[in-house]
Design a protein around this motif. Structure first.
Motif, short mmCIF file in Angstrom:
data_model
loop_
_atom_site.label_atom_id
_atom_site.label_comp_id
_atom_site.label_asym_id
_atom_site.label_seq_id
_atom_site.Cartn_x
_atom_site.Cartn_y
_atom_site.Cartn_z
N ARG A 1 0.84 -1.20 0.00
CA ARG A 1 0.00 0.00 0.00
C ARG A 1 0.87 1.25 0.00
O ARG A 1 1.86 1.32 0.71
N PHE A 2 0.47 2.18 -0.83
CA PHE A 2 1.21 3.45 -0.92
C PHE A 2 0.31 4.57 -0.40
O PHE A 2 -0.75 4.84 -0.98
N ASP A 3 0.72 5.16 0.74
CA ASP A 3 -0.07 6.23 1.33
C ASP A 3 0.32 7.56 0.70
O ASP A 3 1.50 7.98 0.77
N ARG A 4 -0.62 8.19 0.10
CA ARG A 4 -0.36 9.49 -0.51
C ARG A 4 -0.31 10.57 0.57
O ARG A 4 -1.03 10.50 1.56
N PRO A 5 0.54 11.55 0.45
CA PRO A 5 0.58 12.64 1.44
C PRO A 5 -0.74 13.43 1.40
O PRO A 5 -1.43 13.51 0.37
N LEU A 6 -1.08 13.98 2.54
CA LEU A 6 -2.33 14.74 2.64
C LEU A 6 -2.27 16.01 1.81
O LEU A 6 -3.27 16.41 1.19
#
Length: 504
Positions: free
Chosen positions: A370-375
């Motif tokens: 999973r790749f968490d995108r920056p807010l």
């Protein structure tokens, strides 16, 4: 009981009412000519009878038609222009030609996509539901001639119905009735009414020939679209019998007219009888042309059948998206239009390639971490804005000083060097403003000044002396201020040019 019968009659489809509505619709373009003749422009078209000019144009096209040829645009414009000259003889020949061209373009319906006039009519179905439908029709059509590569004009059935004042009648029965009426009028000596009846009979002959031409043209395009097994042979037999009976009848009428012409002593009746002789002879000639085409129809069918059988598969025509898809769908409710619209885009849009085409690719996508995108996307860079440059516009003070320098008397003439020398005392910007005004004065907007009610205008003409200025170079000008009046011929010429520029 009577009320129930009346209610049931009102809910049934009335084909007679629809025919009358369509017949009135054919006259709508002619009435629109009369209503919109004020938009013609420089010609005072309110003095012309546009309905008469339109009928005269349709008449000229109908009389010039045969199986292959039609009327040339230039010939129709010339004939209608002569008729317009008889209505308003004080106008110029160019005005008569402009009126004739405008009438012809409106009858062709130039400016529309498919050249069709559209009229809405209502129809009640068997269930009693009333709905509106579009009825497209034409009056004059442009038809290409194969052997000459020219485009000629031909009349449609609707135009002939407008011309003779008939309403959706059978061609052959109308022809028989017109010729018996013609014979009766000639026997009673009413030659003026007989001339009108003879012209109506000739129009019906033209319409009958147009029906046959359409069958032959459809056969040349595709023999499968025409029923050559039952419908067309029956039509050809009926047409040959019609021509045979009409030929005998018209020869008898011709002999009767000739006797009337030779026996009468009235010069007016002699002239009317001579005109009738010409019309009936033209009808006989047209029947002979029809007969020659009918006799060769069978051979044409066999040759076209052989040609099209060995010419390979028929190419599919291109789809008219506007006329065959968009226009019909816009007339349907949303629920009925959703299915055809989806089918069109399903067949017309290329399929998209799937993202996953194998189990291995699917497994790799599922096991991908999973790749968490920056807010937030990051810092917004500050734009590098350049300073606003001077656009070279003139200030109100520059305009005031420049107008003061150019404020010369009516009829006075000054060289551009003298005016620029006076402007340089107020600065270089004032000198540049005066030079700008002088350049515009070389081709002054006189018509605009007339519209605004300006009493005079600055005019410039070329001078052989060069400009003596430290800032600009070039040929000199002579400046003068000239008074203008609405009656000046030169101002009228400029006004005409201005009207042409804005499209009046």
């Amino acid at each position: 009981m009577l009320e129930e019968d009346l209610d049931s009659r009102l809910t049934l489809p009335d084909d007679g009412l629809i025919r009358r509505v369509k017949a009135l619709a054919c006259t709508a373009p002619l009435q629109a000519l009369e209503a919109n003749k004020g938009s013609l422009g420089r010609v005072r078209a309110d003095r012309y009878q546009m309905v008469e000019l339109a009928l005269h144009a349709i008449d000229q096209v109908a009389m010039s038609m045969d199986f292959e040829n039609g009327a040339a645009h230039a010939d129709v414009i010339r004939q209608v222009g002569r008729f317009a000259a008889s209505q308003v003889p004080e106008d110029k020949p160019d005005d008569h030609r402009a009126v004739a061209e405008w009438v012809l373009q409106k009858l062709i319906n130039v400016g529309t996509l498919d050249r069709n006039f559209v009229w809405k009519y209502g129809r009640t179905d068997e269930a009693g539901n009333y709905a509106l439908y579009d009825w497209p029709f034409r009056l004059l059509v442009e038809h290409p001639v194969r052997h000459t590569n020219e485009v000629v004009l031909r009349v449609t059935d609707e135009a002939i119905n407008v011309l003779v004042g008939a309403l959706d009648t059978d061609v052959e029965s109308a022809q028989v009735a017109a010729e018996y009426k013609l014979e009766n009028l000639i026997t009673r000596g009413r030659l003026a009414d007989a001339k009108l009846a003879a012209e109506q009979a000739r129009y019906r002959t033209v319409q009958y020939g147009e029906y046959l031409r359409q069958y032959l043209e459809a056969t040349k395009r595709d023999v499968r679209t025409v029923d050559w097994e039952e419908e067309v042979p029956k039509l050809l037999d009926e047409a040959l019998g019609h021509i045979e009976s009409r030929y005998r009848h018209e020869n008898a009428i011709l002999a009767n007219i000739t006797d009337k012409r030779d026996q009468t002593q009235d010069p007016r009746k002699k002239l009317q009888a001579a005109e009738l002789v010409d019309i009936v002879r033209d009808c006989i000639n047209r029947h002979m042309q029809l007969q020659s085409k009918l006799q060769g129809a069978g051979a044409l069918f066999r040759s076209e059948q052989d040609r099209q059988q060995f010419s390979g598969p028929v190419g599919r025509p291109a789809l008219d998206v506007y006329g065959q898809v968009l226009t019909p769908l816009l007339g349907l409710p949303v629920g009925q239009a959703a299915g055809p619209t989806a089918g069109f885009f399903r067949a017309g849009v290329a399929p998209a390639a799937p993202v996953v085409i194998s189990i291995a690719a699917l497994t790799g996508r599922l096991l991908r971490p999973r790749f968490d995108r920056p807010l937030y996307a990051g810092a917004v860079p500050a734009p590098d804005l350049a300073e606003r440059l001077d656009d070279g516009s003139f200030t109100d003070e520059d305009r005031l000083h420049g107008d003061h320098v150019l404020d010369m008397g009516i009829g006075e003439c000054h060289s551009l060097n003298t005016v620029l020398a006076s402007a340089r005392r107020f600065g270089a910007d004032v000198e540049r403003y005066v030079l700008h005004r002088a350049a515009n004065a070389f081709n002054p907007a006189v018509s605009e000044a007339l519209l605004r009610g300006v009493p005079d205008v600055l005019v410039a003409t070329s001078d052989s002396v060069a400009i003596s200025s430290p800032h600009v170079e070039g040929d000199g000008l002579l400046l003068s201020r000239v008074a203008i009046e609405p009656g000046d011929d030169w101002a009228d010429d400029q006004n005409v040019v201005f009207d042409e520029e804005i499209g009046l």
